[in-house]
Design a protein around this motif. Sequence first.
Motif, short mmCIF file in Angstrom:
data_model
loop_
_atom_site.label_atom_id
_atom_site.label_comp_id
_atom_site.label_asym_id
_atom_site.label_seq_id
_atom_site.Cartn_x
_atom_site.Cartn_y
_atom_site.Cartn_z
N ARG A 1 0.76 -1.16 0.12
CA ARG A 1 -0.07 0.02 0.01
C ARG A 1 0.91 1.26 -0.02
O ARG A 1 0.72 2.21 -0.86
CB ARG A 1 -0.95 0.03 1.13
CG ARG A 1 -1.96 -0.99 0.97
CD ARG A 1 -3.22 -0.69 2.13
NE ARG A 1 -2.75 -0.97 3.41
CZ ARG A 1 -2.69 -2.26 4.07
NH1 ARG A 1 -3.35 -3.36 3.54
NH2 ARG A 1 -2.38 -2.24 5.45
N ARG A 2 1.98 1.15 0.81
CA ARG A 2 2.71 2.62 0.78
C ARG A 2 3.55 2.67 -0.68
O ARG A 2 3.67 3.85 -0.78
CB ARG A 2 3.82 2.32 2.06
CG ARG A 2 4.53 3.45 2.45
CD ARG A 2 3.84 4.59 2.94
NE ARG A 2 4.50 5.78 2.81
CZ ARG A 2 4.23 6.85 2.38
NH1 ARG A 2 3.24 7.08 1.52
NH2 ARG A 2 4.94 7.92 2.50
N ILE A 3 3.85 1.64 -1.25
CA ILE A 3 4.79 1.82 -2.33
C ILE A 3 3.80 2.34 -3.40
O ILE A 3 3.93 3.35 -4.25
CB ILE A 3 4.91 0.23 -2.95
CG1 ILE A 3 6.26 -0.11 -2.19
CG2 ILE A 3 5.43 0.50 -4.48
CD1 ILE A 3 6.72 -1.65 -2.20
N LEU A 4 2.34 1.92 -3.19
CA LEU A 4 1.24 2.50 -4.21
C LEU A 4 1.08 4.12 -4.08
O LEU A 4 1.04 4.81 -4.95
CB LEU A 4 -0.07 1.95 -4.30
CG LEU A 4 -0.07 0.14 -4.84
CD1 LEU A 4 -1.33 -0.46 -4.72
CD2 LEU A 4 0.46 0.32 -6.27
N GLN A 5 1.25 4.35 -2.75
CA GLN A 5 0.94 5.64 -2.34
C GLN A 5 2.12 6.82 -2.93
O GLN A 5 1.95 7.63 -3.21
CB GLN A 5 0.52 5.91 -0.80
CG GLN A 5 -0.78 5.34 -0.39
CD GLN A 5 -0.64 4.95 0.95
OE1 GLN A 5 0.39 5.19 1.76
NE2 GLN A 5 -2.12 5.05 1.47
N THR B 1 0.44 1.05 -13.30
CA THR B 1 -0.53 0.84 -14.30
C THR B 1 -1.81 1.63 -14.20
O THR B 1 -1.95 2.53 -13.08
CB THR B 1 -0.80 -0.68 -14.52
OG1 THR B 1 -1.70 -0.98 -13.32
CG2 THR B 1 0.31 -1.55 -14.74
N LYS B 2 -2.76 1.56 -15.02
CA LYS B 2 -4.22 2.49 -15.00
C LYS B 2 -4.68 1.74 -13.65
O LYS B 2 -5.12 2.53 -12.87
CB LYS B 2 -5.02 2.14 -16.05
CG LYS B 2 -6.27 2.92 -16.00
CD LYS B 2 -6.84 2.90 -17.11
CE LYS B 2 -8.43 3.67 -16.98
NZ LYS B 2 -9.29 3.20 -17.84
N ALA B 3 -4.62 0.38 -13.42
CA ALA B 3 -5.30 -0.21 -12.26
C ALA B 3 -4.62 0.29 -11.21
O ALA B 3 -5.18 0.25 -9.95
CB ALA B 3 -5.30 -1.76 -12.47
N ALA C 1 -4.29 3.05 -6.02
CA ALA C 1 -3.46 4.14 -4.99
C ALA C 1 -4.48 5.03 -4.68
O ALA C 1 -4.73 5.60 -3.58
CB ALA C 1 -2.15 4.69 -5.79
N ALA C 2 -5.30 5.64 -5.77
CA ALA C 2 -6.18 6.90 -5.49
C ALA C 2 -7.29 6.24 -4.35
O ALA C 2 -7.68 6.94 -3.39
CB ALA C 2 -6.84 7.43 -6.69
N ALA C 3 -7.67 5.19 -4.53
CA ALA C 3 -8.85 4.75 -3.69
C ALA C 3 -8.02 4.34 -2.24
O ALA C 3 -8.72 4.75 -1.33
CB ALA C 3 -9.34 3.17 -4.14
N LEU C 4 -6.90 4.00 -2.01
CA LEU C 4 -6.36 3.90 -0.91
C LEU C 4 -6.22 5.18 -0.06
O LEU C 4 -6.40 5.05 1.01
CB LEU C 4 -4.82 3.28 -1.12
CG LEU C 4 -4.82 1.76 -1.38
CD1 LEU C 4 -3.34 1.49 -1.78
CD2 LEU C 4 -5.32 0.77 -0.05
N LEU C 5 -5.66 6.30 -1.03
CA LEU C 5 -5.60 7.50 -0.30
C LEU C 5 -6.89 8.14 0.09
O LEU C 5 -7.07 8.83 1.22
CB LEU C 5 -4.93 8.44 -1.40
CG LEU C 5 -3.59 8.11 -1.68
CD1 LEU C 5 -2.94 8.76 -2.88
CD2 LEU C 5 -2.64 8.57 -0.50
#
Length: 123
Positions: A10-14, A105-107, A112-116
């Motif tokens: 999760r942190r990497i995506l953020q 990627t787009k997904a 990441a946007a959903a996590l934020l």
Amino acid sequence: MGRGLSPLQRRILQLAHDNREAGRSKRGGPDVYAAEIYAEVYGFPTLPGADLRNPARQTFSREQIGAQEYHAAAASVSRALRRLADRGLLTRHGGAGAGAGARLTKAGHEEAAALLTATTTTT
């Protein structure tokens, strides 16, 4: 898709999302580098003049951090990046170690946007 994302994933995506949104990502290049993850997640101190987004320069002193701690973090980050790539959330770029990078990627950008969004609505 099996189990959910780990806190490291999760942190990497953020981090990748934040870099892209702030314009720190070059078009088609990595959104996040392993060196940024090491500094942000593990608190590794950088060498004087180091640039976390320049994979060609040495960023950390393994002797200062400790070889065992450095290698454990490197293995965890590599595994997390591989699993995110396997889920289709990012593509891997570059070499190994602190110079490795990843692009959402787009997904992955949507995740990441959903996590934020979830983080800001729960705090």
